[in-house]
Scaffold this motif. Structure first.
Motif, mmCIF file in Angstrom:
data_model
loop_
_atom_site.group_PDB
_atom_site.id
_atom_site.type_symbol
_atom_site.label_atom_id
_atom_site.label_comp_id
_atom_site.label_asym_id
_atom_site.label_seq_id
_atom_site.Cartn_x
_atom_site.Cartn_y
_atom_site.Cartn_z
ATOM 1 N N LEU A 108 0.828 -1.331 -0.045
ATOM 2 C CA LEU A 108 -0.133 -0.104 0.028
ATOM 3 C C LEU A 108 0.817 1.120 0.022
ATOM 4 C CD1 LEU A 108 -2.746 -1.100 2.510
ATOM 5 C CD2 LEU A 108 -3.032 -0.787 0.062
ATOM 6 N N ILE A 109 2.007 1.096 0.853
ATOM 7 C CA ILE A 109 2.862 2.507 0.760
ATOM 8 C C ILE A 109 3.447 2.677 -0.474
ATOM 9 C CG2 ILE A 109 4.922 3.494 1.931
ATOM 10 C CD1 ILE A 109 3.892 1.973 4.421
ATOM 11 N N LEU A 110 3.850 1.634 -1.090
ATOM 12 C CA LEU A 110 4.808 1.856 -2.211
ATOM 13 C C LEU A 110 3.832 2.177 -3.593
ATOM 14 C CD1 LEU A 110 7.435 -0.943 -1.815
ATOM 15 C CD2 LEU A 110 7.806 1.546 -1.599
ATOM 16 N N TYR A 111 2.604 1.623 -3.632
ATOM 17 C CA TYR A 111 2.094 1.506 -4.997
ATOM 18 C C TYR A 111 0.467 1.722 -4.790
ATOM 19 C CZ TYR A 111 5.848 -1.799 -5.672
ATOM 20 O OH TYR A 111 6.943 -2.200 -6.053
ATOM 21 N N GLY A 118 -7.861 4.847 1.327
ATOM 22 C CA GLY A 118 -8.987 5.051 2.054
ATOM 23 C C GLY A 118 -10.333 4.249 1.642
ATOM 24 N N PHE A 119 -10.356 3.669 0.473
ATOM 25 C CA PHE A 119 -11.287 2.876 0.000
ATOM 26 C C PHE A 119 -11.163 1.497 0.859
ATOM 27 C CE2 PHE A 119 -12.814 -0.398 -3.171
ATOM 28 C CZ PHE A 119 -14.379 0.041 -3.075
ATOM 29 N N ILE A 120 -10.016 0.970 0.900
ATOM 30 C CA ILE A 120 -9.539 -0.436 1.286
ATOM 31 C C ILE A 120 -10.003 -0.064 2.981
ATOM 32 C CG2 ILE A 120 -7.884 -1.887 2.292
ATOM 33 C CD1 ILE A 120 -6.422 -1.200 -0.530
ATOM 34 N N LEU A 121 -9.733 0.941 3.480
ATOM 35 C CA LEU A 121 -9.901 1.090 4.971
ATOM 36 C C LEU A 121 -11.298 0.881 5.410
ATOM 37 C CD1 LEU A 121 -7.257 3.804 6.108
ATOM 38 C CD2 LEU A 121 -7.492 1.448 6.731
ATOM 39 N N ALA A 122 -12.297 1.595 4.096
ATOM 40 C CA ALA A 122 -13.675 1.642 4.324
ATOM 41 C C ALA A 122 -14.141 0.199 4.283
ATOM 42 C CB ALA A 122 -14.336 2.481 3.282
ATOM 43 N N LEU A 123 -13.812 -0.673 3.591
ATOM 44 C CA LEU A 123 -14.176 -1.940 3.411
ATOM 45 C C LEU A 123 -13.706 -2.879 4.418
ATOM 46 C CD1 LEU A 123 -13.055 -2.744 -0.305
ATOM 47 C CD2 LEU A 123 -15.249 -2.441 0.422
ATOM 48 N N LEU A 162 -11.046 1.269 -10.897
ATOM 49 C CA LEU A 162 -11.334 2.491 -10.906
ATOM 50 C C LEU A 162 -10.419 3.563 -10.057
ATOM 51 C CD1 LEU A 162 -13.130 4.630 -12.325
ATOM 52 C CD2 LEU A 162 -14.899 4.290 -10.380
ATOM 53 N N ILE A 163 -10.779 3.098 -8.941
ATOM 54 C CA ILE A 163 -9.902 4.065 -7.881
ATOM 55 C C ILE A 163 -8.613 3.970 -8.051
ATOM 56 C CG2 ILE A 163 -9.663 4.436 -5.470
ATOM 57 C CD1 ILE A 163 -12.580 3.225 -4.914
ATOM 58 N N TYR A 164 -7.946 2.775 -8.258
ATOM 59 C CA TYR A 164 -6.435 2.711 -8.609
ATOM 60 C C TYR A 164 -5.867 3.911 -9.687
ATOM 61 C CZ TYR A 164 -2.008 0.331 -9.399
ATOM 62 O OH TYR A 164 -0.736 0.048 -9.479
ATOM 63 N N ASN A 165 -6.693 3.557 -10.772
ATOM 64 C CA ASN A 165 -6.183 4.504 -11.850
ATOM 65 C C ASN A 165 -6.829 6.052 -11.879
ATOM 66 O OD1 ASN A 165 -4.731 2.466 -13.732
ATOM 67 N ND2 ASN A 165 -6.850 1.218 -13.548
#
Length: 295
Positions: A108-111, A118-123, A162-165
């Motif tokens: 997560l820190i690198l890529y 934020g999306f991952i934390l929400a999930l 979508l969020i990654y790009n």
């Protein structure tokens, strides 16, 4: 003959241990998430990287490993084989989870961008909210856990690319989310078939408990048909590329294991839900890739 048998047993036992680790260790089930991400990326022509697939893999792997470790005592009543296998490495689980978490944080820190984090934390918070606050609703609201779980899987699989790009929000993502949601709903309700007796004792309002095995399977066959409506709608309206029609092959795949499950005993239902049912999603990106190559 006795000598041959003895020389074969260690190898067979070793292979059985590896098989159980892949299935019961969460490694096979965790592949579902990157399979969703890759499928959506291919259909929407979104950029995809190995790092994103790795991130999407370690999140459910951590969740599954934690859940299996926490539910060892409860699983001993319904899934003896998994309990026996996981009990052998129960002392190592805190270290295993720590290693998984370190790898995920590193990725997560690198890529990852701030929006994906934020999306991952929400999930993750949604998952924690179920375990700590919403689990009691399973005994009050019919199939609550099934809808909740399917929604999280569908949201993660559809919007990770979508969020990654940081791409443009298109209706195709929502149509694919609806497709994934309905297919996941079939999967998670099917998974409850093996737990009818234990869920009934706990007072859980699952569909198999209230409707019985045969009626539940009939309903899952209906959901299996309904799942393809958003996909076909997207193709018809031009939001999704026509080669996605190849996904129809998975209607027959699901129909096959649902038919097979009608006469299956509890032990076979555990095998079907842990392997054949989940393996469907792992095949999705391979089939889409094949369609793209052919066209």
């Amino acid at each position: 003959m006795i000598l041959a048998k003895n020389t074969q047993n260690p190898a067979a036992k070793y292979l059985k241990t590896i098989q159980n680790e892949i299935i019961y260790g969460g490694y096979l089930a965790a592949l579902v998430a990157p399979s969703f991400v890759l499928t959506v990326s291919l259909i929407t022509n979104s950029n995809i990287t190995l790092q994103l697939l790795a991130i999407s893999y370690f999140i459910p792997l951590i969740v599954y490993s934690y859940d299996y470790y926490q539910d060892l005592e409860e699983d001993s009543k319904t899934n003896i084989e998994r309990t026996l296998h996981l009990s052998n490495k129960a002392r190592l689980y805190p270290f295993i989870l720590l290693i998984y978490a370190i790898i995920l944080v590193f990725l997560l820190i690198l890529y990852a961008n701030i929006y994906l984090i934020g999306f991952i934390l929400a999930l993750i918070l949604l998952g924690m909210a179920y375990n700590y606050f919403l689990k009691s609703l399973t005994s009050k609201i019919l199939a609550f856990k099934n809808f909740y779980t399917a929604f999280i899987w569908a949201a993660a699989g559809s919007f990770f690319p979508l969020i990654y790009n940081l791409g443009e929000i298109k209706i195709s993502y929502f149509l694919l989310m609806a497709f994934i949601f309905l297919k996941c709903l079939v999967n998670v309700i099917f998974f409850d078939l093996k737990d009818i007796n234990s869920d009934k004792k706990q007072g859980l309002r699952t569909l198999p408990v209230l409707c019985g095995k045969d009626k539940t399977i009939s309903f899952l066959n209906f959901l299996n048909i309904l799942a393809f409506f958003p996909l076909f709608l997207g193709i018809y309206m031009g939001f999704i590329h026509p080669y996605a029609i190849i996904m129809l092959v998975f209607y027959f795949y699901t129909a096959y294991y649902l038919k097979k499950s009608r006469k299956a005993e509890d032990g076979n239902l555990i095998f079907l839900s842990s392997t054949l049912a989940d393996f469907e999603f792992i095949l999705w990106p391979l089939v889409i890739l094949m369609a793209q190559i052919m066209l």
